[in-house]
Design a protein around this motif. Structure first.
Motif, mmCIF file in Angstrom:
data_model
loop_
_atom_site.group_PDB
_atom_site.id
_atom_site.type_symbol
_atom_site.label_atom_id
_atom_site.label_comp_id
_atom_site.label_asym_id
_atom_site.label_seq_id
_atom_site.Cartn_x
_atom_site.Cartn_y
_atom_site.Cartn_z
ATOM 1 N N VAL A 1 35.669 23.864 31.222
ATOM 2 C CA VAL A 1 34.958 22.854 30.457
ATOM 3 C C VAL A 1 34.356 23.499 29.213
ATOM 4 O O VAL A 1 33.863 24.629 29.263
ATOM 5 C CB VAL A 1 33.831 22.226 31.315
ATOM 6 C CG1 VAL A 1 32.920 21.362 30.465
ATOM 7 C CG2 VAL A 1 34.430 21.404 32.444
ATOM 8 N N GLU A 2 34.419 22.777 28.098
ATOM 9 C CA GLU A 2 33.689 23.204 26.911
ATOM 10 C C GLU A 2 32.439 22.337 26.806
ATOM 11 O O GLU A 2 32.516 21.122 26.601
ATOM 12 C CB GLU A 2 34.558 23.084 25.656
ATOM 13 C CG GLU A 2 33.964 23.811 24.469
ATOM 14 C CD GLU A 2 34.985 24.131 23.382
ATOM 15 O OE1 GLU A 2 34.551 24.278 22.229
ATOM 16 O OE2 GLU A 2 36.182 24.225 23.686
ATOM 17 N N LEU A 3 31.279 22.976 27.015
ATOM 18 C CA LEU A 3 29.995 22.298 26.881
ATOM 19 C C LEU A 3 29.646 22.270 25.398
ATOM 20 O O LEU A 3 29.530 23.324 24.765
ATOM 21 C CB LEU A 3 28.912 23.047 27.655
ATOM 22 C CG LEU A 3 29.016 22.993 29.185
ATOM 23 C CD1 LEU A 3 28.271 24.152 29.798
ATOM 24 C CD2 LEU A 3 28.452 21.686 29.686
ATOM 25 N N PHE A 22 44.147 19.315 18.665
ATOM 26 C CA PHE A 22 42.834 19.937 18.819
ATOM 27 C C PHE A 22 42.704 20.564 20.201
ATOM 28 O O PHE A 22 42.818 19.891 21.219
ATOM 29 C CB PHE A 22 41.723 18.899 18.608
ATOM 30 C CG PHE A 22 40.337 19.480 18.673
ATOM 31 C CD1 PHE A 22 39.901 20.370 17.702
ATOM 32 C CD2 PHE A 22 39.490 19.151 19.707
ATOM 33 C CE1 PHE A 22 38.629 20.914 17.766
ATOM 34 C CE2 PHE A 22 38.217 19.685 19.780
ATOM 35 C CZ PHE A 22 37.783 20.563 18.805
ATOM 36 N N HIS A 23 42.461 21.878 20.218
ATOM 37 C CA HIS A 23 42.366 22.612 21.481
ATOM 38 C C HIS A 23 41.003 23.280 21.637
ATOM 39 O O HIS A 23 40.884 24.331 22.267
ATOM 40 C CB HIS A 23 43.460 23.672 21.558
ATOM 41 C CG HIS A 23 44.842 23.138 21.368
ATOM 42 N ND1 HIS A 23 45.450 22.325 22.298
ATOM 43 C CD2 HIS A 23 45.725 23.263 20.346
ATOM 44 C CE1 HIS A 23 46.659 21.987 21.863
ATOM 45 N NE2 HIS A 23 46.846 22.543 20.680
ATOM 46 N N GLY A 24 39.977 22.693 21.068
ATOM 47 C CA GLY A 24 38.671 23.320 21.135
ATOM 48 C C GLY A 24 38.479 24.299 19.998
ATOM 49 O O GLY A 24 39.279 24.391 19.070
ATOM 50 N N THR A 25 37.420 25.074 20.086
ATOM 51 C CA THR A 25 37.044 25.951 18.976
ATOM 52 C C THR A 25 37.089 27.422 19.338
ATOM 53 O O THR A 25 36.448 28.253 18.713
ATOM 54 C CB THR A 25 35.641 25.570 18.475
ATOM 55 O OG1 THR A 25 34.815 25.188 19.579
ATOM 56 C CG2 THR A 25 35.714 24.401 17.516
ATOM 57 N N LEU A 26 37.867 27.756 20.366
ATOM 58 C CA LEU A 26 38.091 29.160 20.721
ATOM 59 C C LEU A 26 39.583 29.441 20.677
ATOM 60 O O LEU A 26 40.365 28.766 21.345
ATOM 61 C CB LEU A 26 37.562 29.467 22.123
ATOM 62 C CG LEU A 26 36.117 29.941 22.226
ATOM 63 C CD1 LEU A 26 35.767 30.163 23.684
ATOM 64 C CD2 LEU A 26 35.877 31.207 21.438
ATOM 65 N N MET A 61 42.997 31.047 21.643
ATOM 66 C CA MET A 61 43.588 31.515 22.902
ATOM 67 C C MET A 61 42.939 30.884 24.133
ATOM 68 O O MET A 61 43.273 31.247 25.246
ATOM 69 C CB MET A 61 43.526 33.050 23.029
ATOM 70 C CG MET A 61 44.413 33.792 22.049
ATOM 71 S SD MET A 61 44.350 35.581 22.267
ATOM 72 C CE MET A 61 45.106 35.730 23.912
ATOM 73 N N PHE A 62 41.991 29.957 23.947
ATOM 74 C CA PHE A 62 41.359 29.328 25.106
ATOM 75 C C PHE A 62 41.403 27.824 24.919
ATOM 76 O O PHE A 62 40.866 27.294 23.935
ATOM 77 C CB PHE A 62 39.914 29.800 25.255
ATOM 78 C CG PHE A 62 39.233 29.226 26.459
ATOM 79 C CD1 PHE A 62 39.378 29.833 27.699
ATOM 80 C CD2 PHE A 62 38.487 28.071 26.373
ATOM 81 C CE1 PHE A 62 38.764 29.288 28.820
ATOM 82 C CE2 PHE A 62 37.883 27.522 27.483
ATOM 83 C CZ PHE A 62 38.025 28.134 28.709
ATOM 84 N N HIS A 63 42.041 27.123 25.846
ATOM 85 C CA HIS A 63 42.191 25.677 25.753
ATOM 86 C C HIS A 63 41.442 25.018 26.918
ATOM 87 O O HIS A 63 41.892 25.072 28.064
ATOM 88 C CB HIS A 63 43.666 25.286 25.798
ATOM 89 C CG HIS A 63 44.446 25.779 24.617
ATOM 90 N ND1 HIS A 63 45.805 25.563 24.480
ATOM 91 C CD2 HIS A 63 44.072 26.468 23.514
ATOM 92 C CE1 HIS A 63 46.218 26.101 23.354
ATOM 93 N NE2 HIS A 63 45.187 26.660 22.753
ATOM 94 N N PRO A 64 40.295 24.401 26.656
ATOM 95 C CA PRO A 64 39.545 23.740 27.737
ATOM 96 C C PRO A 64 40.250 22.474 28.203
ATOM 97 O O PRO A 64 41.081 21.897 27.500
ATOM 98 C CB PRO A 64 38.208 23.423 27.076
ATOM 99 C CG PRO A 64 38.541 23.275 25.627
ATOM 100 C CD PRO A 64 39.643 24.248 25.353
ATOM 101 N N VAL A 76 43.798 30.170 29.377
ATOM 102 C CA VAL A 76 44.170 31.063 28.289
ATOM 103 C C VAL A 76 45.588 30.746 27.855
ATOM 104 O O VAL A 76 46.511 30.724 28.661
ATOM 105 C CB VAL A 76 44.065 32.539 28.718
ATOM 106 C CG1 VAL A 76 44.529 33.449 27.603
ATOM 107 C CG2 VAL A 76 42.631 32.868 29.109
ATOM 108 N N SER A 77 45.766 30.491 26.580
ATOM 109 C CA SER A 77 47.081 30.174 26.041
ATOM 110 C C SER A 77 47.260 30.898 24.719
ATOM 111 O O SER A 77 46.338 30.965 23.906
ATOM 112 C CB SER A 77 47.229 28.662 25.842
ATOM 113 O OG SER A 77 48.498 28.353 25.306
ATOM 114 N N VAL A 78 48.456 31.461 24.514
ATOM 115 C CA VAL A 78 48.713 32.228 23.296
ATOM 116 C C VAL A 78 48.915 31.297 22.104
ATOM 117 O O VAL A 78 48.398 31.537 21.021
ATOM 118 C CB VAL A 78 49.928 33.159 23.488
ATOM 119 C CG1 VAL A 78 50.168 33.989 22.242
ATOM 120 C CG2 VAL A 78 49.696 34.076 24.697
#
Length: 809
Positions: free
Chosen positions: A111-113, A185-189, A191-194, A367-369
């Motif tokens: 989860v992305e809080l 849109f995969h969040g704001t990190l 390599m990391f997809h919440p 985690v996704s490249v």
């Protein structure tokens, strides 16, 4: 234009007449351009490409202090958001695991809080439904809404638009699905997809506790970012933030420190993860560039040999009145066609590799490249194509200008194989040198991986299973968590064949380790500058050390009596003892202090281990009793010699009987360690692949040189055999030059590899080509490559029959 098409048709006919040359040239260039396309796609996706949000050019993230920390406390974030005059808005976010029950089996998700203004600040529009806003927040746990990521909606809800308005259980708390994020849109990190986005004001429901009112907890918000207002520069915004930071330091001297700020482009997380990956990919890009240079050198040699073989044709054209211009134009047209064909083949191969990388989850589902090629990749590939065509197409130019038409027609080819050093020889030496550098790099990476696998971890991962969960996912918060943890340990201990069971809040070498500042017992001023050490901190059950295989060097272990009613105690490692107490022998029985003044007595010394990475220098570590420092984060270590699959099934059954709604992940400890071994393995695999590609190019280059030498001196070798030359002399005449060039190139490459230690160190920790094993390995590898490349030409030279040659004359 007609001339260009005419040259292209003629070049295509010439290439069709030499299929062997054409295939070799195209595949050679495909290797070079394909390798560069793959590496540049990774570089572009992880480092160069901005976040996929509107107006990314003026989006910046905040970093604090000299160490460029991305973390902020929530009250500090609120002050920065409300007091700054430089940003349109500032959004904050954190990441956390959670348990999701959508009506089927509960599962663990990421989860992305996020702050309520997150989507509005980033200007993200929903794909389905709506997103939540700052107006939805009315205090703690006041916004029970979730926005699904597009990927999670697609795979788990099968693109069902009816999911909007549906209630799901997140950590056993009801949340309403209000919308779905857009596909891009995969969040704001990076390599990391919440899987879900949840308002950060509901942190307590997801994490079991709230830190949103604590100004001295500087890791409650993972990152802060926002769009600059029109006309505001990053320097002006940093000055604005620093004035707010100075106010916060003055207003909250005990809570806030290092409140100076700088702005960075969003990307890989801060200065902890970003620089190592950036150094690795940049170093890899340099080595991939060497592959392309080697390919160009190889093709340059092929084109030079081809120009020599076609010298009679060129001489005839010149004798008939042709100028050099159309001949050179046709030469470069042929080079461009080869380069375009090689680029197409290389891009097709690289696209397949990149699709696999994009679908690859190295060690965690979140985690996704994500390295799909974009326009920038194709533009770079086109530039490499044109540059490559010019580089190897220009090699024979000097030969063309030196051709004397009447001399060639009268006396034959101008070839001088074996007589003097030619530009072709220098190209081959350069190609072999590049190969030696890449072979050196690959052997260094393999050595680094071997060192990683055989280093002392401070725990024994063999015959150990891990069951990890977070009890807050099933509503076990506060005092409920330790009670459930004791039940879990007791239930797992009862499984037949289990030797010991221990619990830790986060295992060594797992990302996200907690660190604490340690003060000596006599310290009274608890400012950070007076801290004796910063130690990684773990919370463990009494039998953890035995289950983990961690040696207790002195003192005692914890017991279940070390609870909140008992004096505060700790087990420390050797580095902690040296830094805080001056020696290991004086540490047991001594006291140290926490920043809040709490005195803790050391009751045991554990062996030194690895805690944050395999490549770290020795660092202090402290282990605290689980009952004195409760945590809902739960990693249970089960030591047993039973077959892992059978044991995992038994563990899953036992834990399901305790609470079927608790999502638990069970794996062997070596499987969990994949994330820690990932950098070393990636370095070994990446450099190994580049080394193999360089070796292939070197073999073809040496083979081409040797075969060309034998073919050009065929009659001379036949005469030598006829007059009684021995096999050794024939081989020396036929292949002596190729062997000398191999030796010269290998020595040059080994020397360059030693000089490139800094580049290698950016890719592999403590890499050194000066290692005797590396030096010996390079010598053996290059010798084997030379043997393979010259084997067929050598057999052909030894098989010469002078009688057959005389009959053919």
């Amino acid at each position: 234009m007609k001339l260009i098409f005419k040259d292209m048709r003629f070049s295509l006919r010439m290439l069709r007449k030499s299929p062997g040359f054409t295939i070799a040239a195209v595949l050679t260039l495909a290797l070079g351009i394909g390798a560069n396309a793959v590496v540049f796609s990774v570089l572009n996706s992880l480092i160069l490409r901005p976040l996929d949000v509107p107006e990314p050019e003026n989006l910046f993230m905040l970093e604090r202090g000299a160490h460029h920390l991305g973390a902020q406390s929530y009250p500090d974030y609120v002050d920065l958001r409300d007091r700054n005059r430089s940003f349109e808005d500032l959004a904050a976010y954190d990441i956390a695991p959670a348990g999701l029950d959508a009506g089927t089996n509960p599962m663990r998700i990421w989860v992305e809080l996020v702050s309520g203004n997150y989507f509005d600040a980033l200007k993200i529009q929903p794909h389905v439904g709506r997103v939540f806003h700052a107006s939805d927040e009315h205090g703690a746990n006041s916004a029970p809404y979730v926005v699904l990521s597009y990927a999670y909606w697609h795979t788990h809800f099968h693109d069902d638009h009816g999911v909007v308005g549906r209630t799901v259980q997140v950590n056993k708390h009801p949340f309403t699905v209000v919308g779905v994020a857009p596909p891009e849109f995969h969040g704001t990190l990076m390599m990391f997809h919440p899987d879900l986005f949840v308002p950060i004001v509901n942190q307590e429901q997801l994490s079991g506790a709230s830190t949103l009112n604590l100004r001295n907890i500087h890791d409650s918000v993972f990152m802060v970012m926002g769009h600059l207002k029109a006309g505001v520069t990053p320097a002006q915004a940093a000055a604005d933030l620093n004035s707010i930071g100075a106010y916060l330091e003055k207003s909250y001297p005990k809570e806030d420190s290092q409140m100076s700020f700088n702005l960075e482009r969003p990307g890989l997380y801060g200065h902890h993860l970003g620089p190592p990956i950036q150094a690795f990919v940049t170093g890899l890009m340099l080595l991939a560039g060497l592959i392309l240079l080697a390919a160009c050198a190889n093709l340059g040699s092929l084109f030079a040999a081809r120009a020599t073989d076609r010298s009679r044709e060129v001489a005839l054209r010149l004798a008939l009145g042709a100028t050099h211009k159309p001949i050179l134009r046709q030469l470069f047209t042929e080079a461009l066609l080869v380069s375009l064909m090689g680029s197409i083949v290389g891009l097709l191969g690289s696209s397949a590799v990149l699709r696999w990388l994009s679908a690859w989850h190295p060690f965690d589902p979140g985690v996704s490249v994500g390295v799909n090629p974009d326009t920038h990749v194709y533009v770079v590939a086109l530039l490499l194509t044109l540059v490559s065509a010019f580089l190897f197409g220009a090699v024979p130019v000097r030969q063309i200008f030196r051709i004397q038409p009447y001399g060639v027609i009268k006396f034959g080819s101008t070839g001088t194989v074996g007589r003097r050093v030619t530009f072709r020889d220098l190209l081959l030496v350069g190609q072999i040198a590049i190969c030696a550098v890449l072979v050196t790099s690959s052997i260094v990476a393999v050595r680094g991986l071997i060192r990683s696998l055989h280093s002392s971890f401070g725990f024994e991962m063999q015959n150990a299973m891990l069951a990890d969960t977070d009890l807050s996912m099933a509503g076990y918060n506060g005092d409920k968590a330790p009670v459930m943890q004791k039940h879990m340990i007791s239930a797992l201990e009862a499984i037949p064949g289990v030797e010991s069971v221990g619990l830790i809040d986060s295992p060594p070498l797992y990302y996200g380790v907690n660190s604490v500042n340690i003060f000596r017992d006599q310290t009274t001023d608890m400012r950070l500058a007076n801290a004796a050490a910063q130690a990684v901190s773990y919370k463990v059950s009494p039998d953890y050390f035995r289950a983990a295989g961690t040696a207790l060097l002195s003192g005692r272990n914890f017991t279940w009596h070390d609870d909140k009613e008992a004096p505060q105690v700790a087990v420390i490692n050797q580095e902690f003892a040296q830094k805080v107490f001056g020696s290991v022998s004086s540490a047991v029985g001594g006291y140290y202090k926490m920043r809040d003044g709490t005195r803790i007595q050391v009751v045991g010394i554990a062996e030194q281990g690895k805690y944050t990475s395999l490549t770290e220098d020795p660092q202090p570590a402290v282990f605290l009793p689980l009952l004195q420092s409760p945590s809902s984060s739960t990693w249970i270590v089960v030591r047993s010699k039973r077959e892992p699959q059978q044991l995992a099934m038994a563990m899953k059954s036992v834990l399901r009987d305790l609470d079927a709604a608790l999502p638990v992940n069970i794996q062997t400890w070596p499987q969990e360690l994949e994330s820690a071994l990932f950098p070393s393995r990636m370095a070994a695999v990446s450099l190994g692949v580049l080394g193999v590609m360089a070796a292939m190019l070197a073999v073809t280059g040496i083979f081409g040189m040797a075969a060309y030498s034998v073919s050009k001196r065929w009659r001379e070798l036949g005469v030598r055999v006829a007059v009684g030359a021995q096999s050794r002399q024939v081989l020396q005449t036929a292949l002596g030059r190729a062997v000398k060039l191999l030796v010269a190139g290998s020595v040059a490459g080994l020397f360059l590899g030693i000089l490139a230690s800094r580049v290698l160190a950016a890719i592999v920790y403590q890499a050194t080509p000066r290692d005797p094993v590396v030096l010996g390995g390079v010598v053996v590898a290059m010798s084997l490559l030379g043997l393979v490349a010259t084997w067929i030409p050598a057999r052909r030279a030894l098989a010469i029959d002078p009688l057959i040659l005389m009959r053919e004359q």
